[in-house]
Design a protein around this motif. Structure first.
Motif, short mmCIF file in Angstrom:
data_model
loop_
_atom_site.label_atom_id
_atom_site.label_comp_id
_atom_site.label_asym_id
_atom_site.label_seq_id
_atom_site.Cartn_x
_atom_site.Cartn_y
_atom_site.Cartn_z
N CYS A 100 0.85 -1.20 0.00
CA CYS A 100 0.00 0.00 0.00
C CYS A 100 0.88 1.24 0.00
O CYS A 100 1.91 1.30 0.70
CB CYS A 100 -0.90 -0.01 1.24
SG CYS A 100 -1.93 1.46 1.39
N HIS A 102 0.28 4.00 1.27
CA HIS A 102 0.15 4.81 2.49
C HIS A 102 1.26 4.43 3.46
O HIS A 102 2.24 5.15 3.58
CB HIS A 102 -1.25 4.61 3.10
CG HIS A 102 -1.47 5.44 4.33
ND1 HIS A 102 -2.13 4.95 5.43
CD2 HIS A 102 -1.09 6.70 4.64
CE1 HIS A 102 -2.17 5.90 6.37
NE2 HIS A 102 -1.55 6.97 5.90
N LEU A 103 1.14 3.29 4.12
CA LEU A 103 2.16 2.89 5.09
C LEU A 103 2.64 1.46 4.84
O LEU A 103 3.08 0.78 5.76
CB LEU A 103 1.64 3.06 6.52
CG LEU A 103 1.38 4.51 6.94
CD1 LEU A 103 0.77 4.57 8.33
CD2 LEU A 103 2.66 5.34 6.90
N SER A 104 2.50 1.00 3.62
CA SER A 104 3.11 -0.26 3.16
C SER A 104 2.46 -1.55 3.64
O SER A 104 3.07 -2.61 3.55
CB SER A 104 4.61 -0.31 3.51
OG SER A 104 5.26 0.74 2.86
N CYS A 105 1.25 -1.51 4.17
CA CYS A 105 0.57 -2.76 4.50
C CYS A 105 0.29 -3.51 3.20
O CYS A 105 0.09 -2.90 2.15
CB CYS A 105 -0.77 -2.48 5.19
SG CYS A 105 -0.59 -1.89 6.86
N CYS A 118 -6.76 -2.41 1.30
CA CYS A 118 -5.78 -2.35 2.38
C CYS A 118 -6.53 -2.27 3.70
O CYS A 118 -7.20 -1.26 3.97
CB CYS A 118 -4.86 -1.15 2.21
SG CYS A 118 -3.68 -1.04 3.57
N CYS A 120 -5.42 -1.93 6.71
CA CYS A 120 -4.81 -1.14 7.79
C CYS A 120 -5.58 0.15 8.08
O CYS A 120 -5.84 0.49 9.23
CB CYS A 120 -3.36 -0.84 7.48
SG CYS A 120 -2.32 -2.30 7.63
N HIS A 121 -5.91 0.90 7.01
CA HIS A 121 -6.63 2.16 7.22
C HIS A 121 -7.76 2.31 6.21
O HIS A 121 -8.09 3.41 5.79
CB HIS A 121 -5.67 3.35 7.12
CG HIS A 121 -4.47 3.22 8.00
ND1 HIS A 121 -3.23 2.83 7.51
CD2 HIS A 121 -4.32 3.37 9.33
CE1 HIS A 121 -2.37 2.77 8.52
NE2 HIS A 121 -3.00 3.08 9.63
N GLY A 123 -8.00 1.61 3.03
CA GLY A 123 -7.65 2.16 1.72
C GLY A 123 -8.02 1.17 0.62
O GLY A 123 -8.12 -0.04 0.86
N PRO A 136 -6.67 6.80 2.68
CA PRO A 136 -5.54 7.75 2.75
C PRO A 136 -4.38 7.50 1.79
O PRO A 136 -3.47 8.35 1.77
CB PRO A 136 -5.05 7.58 4.20
CG PRO A 136 -5.39 6.17 4.54
CD PRO A 136 -6.66 5.85 3.80
N PRO A 137 -4.31 6.43 1.01
CA PRO A 137 -3.12 6.28 0.15
C PRO A 137 -2.92 7.50 -0.76
O PRO A 137 -3.86 7.94 -1.43
CB PRO A 137 -3.42 5.02 -0.67
CG PRO A 137 -4.34 4.23 0.19
CD PRO A 137 -5.20 5.27 0.88
FE1 FES Z 1 -2.86 1.10 3.54
FE2 FES Z 1 -2.82 2.90 5.46
S1 FES Z 1 -1.35 1.37 5.05
S2 FES Z 1 -4.33 2.57 3.97
#
Ligand code: FES
Length: 160
Positions: A100, A102-105, A118, A120-121, A123, A136-137
């Motif tokens: 992802c 955003h933060l790589s999930c 994703c 995690c958040h 996305g 948020p990505p």
């Molecule tokens: Fe994917 Fe935040 S890590 S939306």
């Protein structure tokens, strides 16, 4: 100033360096337009440079090994670059980085929603082109370029 010169060129020397407001704004408009066009051209050029990167081809699967509406994880171009090969319900093949933006999930393929999700958040990215459709990505998912060579699916490059 030489008096002969003044007589030979009878101009109003006081106004010689005068620039009217209209001329000034005309100059500023042309200069600003030129800078804007230059910036757009530079951005387009750098985007083109970034767009396609080719790497050593790697066999990542076969058409037989991936059913419509399913996904197959692989790595490309490095062993640490996690990716997903997806086969959309219409049979089309695509592949994306699984990280992802955003933060790589890691993202998961959701064929019924036509997206890569994703958790995690919350996305989500389009399964068509990797564009951000939710959350948020900040950037699309990099797309892995796949070549179908007689049923063998080869990763050949990355488009970011
Ligand atoms: Fe994917 Fe935040 S890590 S939306």
């Amino acid at each position: 100033m030489d008096e002969h010169l003044r007589q030979d060129f009878p101009i109003d020397w006081e106004d010689d360096g005068y620039v009217s407001r209209r001329e000034f704004f005309k100059f500023m408009t042309v200069a600003s337009g030129g800078l804007a066009l230059g910036s757009i051209g530079l951005a387009a050029w750098s985007r083109t440079l970034r767009d396609h990167r080719t790497f050593e081809p790697k066999l990542v699967g076969t058409l037989q090994s991936i059913a419509p509406g399913s996904a197959l994880p692989f790595t490309y171009p490095r062993d640490t670059d996690i990716c997903l090969l997806i086969r959309r319900p219409d049979g089309e093949i695509a592949a994306f980085s699984r990280r992802c933006t955003h933060l790589s999930c890691p993202v998961d393929y959701q064929p019924l929603k036509g997206r890569l999700y994703c958790p995690c958040h919350n996305g989500a990215f389009s399964a068509e082109d990797g564009s951000v459709i939710q959350g948020p990505p900040p950037h699309p998912l990099p797309q892995i370029m796949i070549e179908n060579r007689d049923g063998e699916l080869w990763a050949v490059g990355v488009r970011s």
